[in-house]
Design a protein around this motif. Structure first.
Motif, PDB file in Angstrom:
ATOM      1  N   MET A  96      47.546  38.179  47.498  1.00  0.00           N
ATOM      2  CA  MET A  96      46.360  39.020  47.677  1.00  0.00           C
ATOM      3  C   MET A  96      46.479  40.298  46.850  1.00  0.00           C
ATOM      4  O   MET A  96      45.511  40.731  46.207  1.00  0.00           O
ATOM      5  N   ALA A 100      43.518  40.248  44.104  1.00  0.00           N
ATOM      6  CA  ALA A 100      42.334  40.759  44.805  1.00  0.00           C
ATOM      7  C   ALA A 100      41.428  41.575  43.894  1.00  0.00           C
ATOM      8  O   ALA A 100      40.202  41.554  44.042  1.00  0.00           O
ATOM      9  N   GLU A 101      42.003  42.296  42.942  1.00  0.00           N
ATOM     10  CA  GLU A 101      41.194  43.153  42.069  1.00  0.00           C
ATOM     11  C   GLU A 101      40.906  42.505  40.719  1.00  0.00           C
ATOM     12  O   GLU A 101      40.332  43.140  39.841  1.00  0.00           O
ATOM     13  N   GLN A 128      41.062  38.838  55.123  1.00  0.00           N
ATOM     14  CA  GLN A 128      40.801  39.631  53.920  1.00  0.00           C
ATOM     15  C   GLN A 128      40.398  38.739  52.759  1.00  0.00           C
ATOM     16  O   GLN A 128      39.514  39.083  51.963  1.00  0.00           O
ATOM     17  N   LEU A 129      41.011  37.563  52.675  1.00  0.00           N
ATOM     18  CA  LEU A 129      40.695  36.649  51.586  1.00  0.00           C
ATOM     19  C   LEU A 129      39.243  36.183  51.652  1.00  0.00           C
ATOM     20  O   LEU A 129      38.564  36.069  50.628  1.00  0.00           O
ATOM     21  N   ARG A 131      36.815  37.815  52.635  1.00  0.00           N
ATOM     22  CA  ARG A 131      35.926  38.935  52.305  1.00  0.00           C
ATOM     23  C   ARG A 131      36.084  39.397  50.856  1.00  0.00           C
ATOM     24  O   ARG A 131      35.400  40.323  50.439  1.00  0.00           O
ATOM     25  N   THR A 132      36.982  38.779  50.132  1.00  0.00           N
ATOM     26  CA  THR A 132      37.224  39.172  48.746  1.00  0.00           C
ATOM     27  C   THR A 132      36.366  38.318  47.830  1.00  0.00           C
ATOM     28  O   THR A 132      36.627  37.124  47.648  1.00  0.00           O
ATOM     29  N   ARG A 133      35.322  38.893  47.258  1.00  0.00           N
ATOM     30  CA  ARG A 133      34.350  38.131  46.470  1.00  0.00           C
ATOM     31  C   ARG A 133      34.819  37.853  45.050  1.00  0.00           C
ATOM     32  O   ARG A 133      34.188  37.102  44.324  1.00  0.00           O
ATOM     33  N   THR A 134      35.915  38.485  44.615  1.00  0.00           N
ATOM     34  CA  THR A 134      36.375  38.282  43.244  1.00  0.00           C
ATOM     35  C   THR A 134      37.308  37.086  43.112  1.00  0.00           C
ATOM     36  O   THR A 134      37.740  36.756  42.005  1.00  0.00           O
TER      37      THR A 134
END
Length: 296
Positions: A96, A100-101, A128-129, A131-134
């Motif tokens: 993550m 994530a970024e 969290q994964l 919710r991570t749109r990238t």
């Protein structure tokens, strides 16, 4: 960029290399570029347990495990929780942090099971994964595009309704985040990334409104296995997206404000003792694939 992820305890012995190759092949077919495969290692306690069991297998007269448990009992200790710790998530958190970024990153997971039945840290990483749109999430055990089923009539009494197509259907189990992953994966495969955020918000609101989810995982089996709670994402011929929650009981509760706040329209009805909560999204399905005839 892509990263493949699997939990060592779920990978059969000597299957690590084939799984590694399968993930690289999947990434190559999808054109993900360069990547790597990482495994969440066994917890030290599990590794020690497996080594002791192997000693007994090689020499049954050694009775190492029996002798160890005998000593533990004499000390008033229970080794069961020691040798069955919560699944670790250190490597998952490292993934993550690394992707994530990074826009356009992909996470390839061996199967949904590798992201379920985790401890608190693991569940937080999975949340969290989602919710991570990238980051695009792909499950190796379901690489095919979704099989879009046609449903000729919505549930409930009355005149026949518009034809609907079921994009994805998921049973809501003790780890409800898996249902969110199912929707995310399907929308990614369809190329409908622009509606992921709106759909996920409705999934979260409906699942949180389902009272069985507040029960501990070990108590979830009070629902009949033949009649689980199910959540579906559908689209109509007019291009409307609908999220439908089907519960195995008759419900008289009002639809929660958290649900109505993220939907353009909501409806609750019963059919054969089951409750259906239907939420129409304000965001339409992408125009290119909205009509039912647009796909097989």
């Amino acid at each position: 960029m892509w990263i493949g992820y699997a939990r060592s305890e779920l990978v059969p012995r000597n299957a690590g290399s084939p799984l590694h190759r399968a993930m690289h092949d999947y990434a190559a077919r999808c054109g993900f570029g360069e990547g790597r495969v990482v495994f969440e290692p066994l917890a030290p306690e599990v590794l020690v347990h497996d080594m002791l069991a192997e000693l007994d297998r090689r020499d049954p007269t050694a009775t190492v495990m029996d002798r160890l448990h005998e000593v533990a009992r004499s000390w008033g200790a229970d080794l069961t929780p020691v040798f069955a710790p919560a699944r670790r998530a250190e490597v998952l958190w490292q993934i993550m942090d690394s992707i994530a970024e990074s826009a356009g990153s992909h996470l390839i997971v061996a199967s949904r099971e590798h992201l379920t039945h985790l401890g608190p840290s693991g569940r937080a990483a999975v949340t969290q994964l989602t919710r991570t749109r990238t980051v695009g999430v792909h499950f190796l055990d379901s690489p095919s595009p979704p099989d879009l089923r046609v449903r000729s009539q919505p549930p409930g009494p009355g005149l026949p309704g518009p034809v609907e197509r079921v994009l994805v259907e998921s049973r809501i189990g003790a780890i409800p985040t898996v249902a969110q992953f199912d929707a995310l994966t399907t929308l990614s495969q369809l190329g409908w990334t622009e509606v992921i955020e709106a759909v996920d918000a409705v999934y979260v609101a409906l699942i949180n409104d389902l009272d069985t989810i507040s029960k501990p995982a070990e108590d979830f089996e009070f629902l009949p296995k033949s009649a689980p709670a199910v959540i579906r994402l559908l689209t109509t011929a007019a291009g409307q997206l609908i999220v439908e929650l089907e519960e195995p009981r008759r419900s008289s509760d009002d639809i929660a404000a958290s649900v109505t706040a993220v939907c353009a329209d909501t409806q609750r009805l019963t059919d054969n003792g089951r409750t259906f909560t239907r939420c129409a999204l304000a965001t339409p399905a992408p125009a290119s694939d909205a009509l039912l005839g647009g796909r097989r």
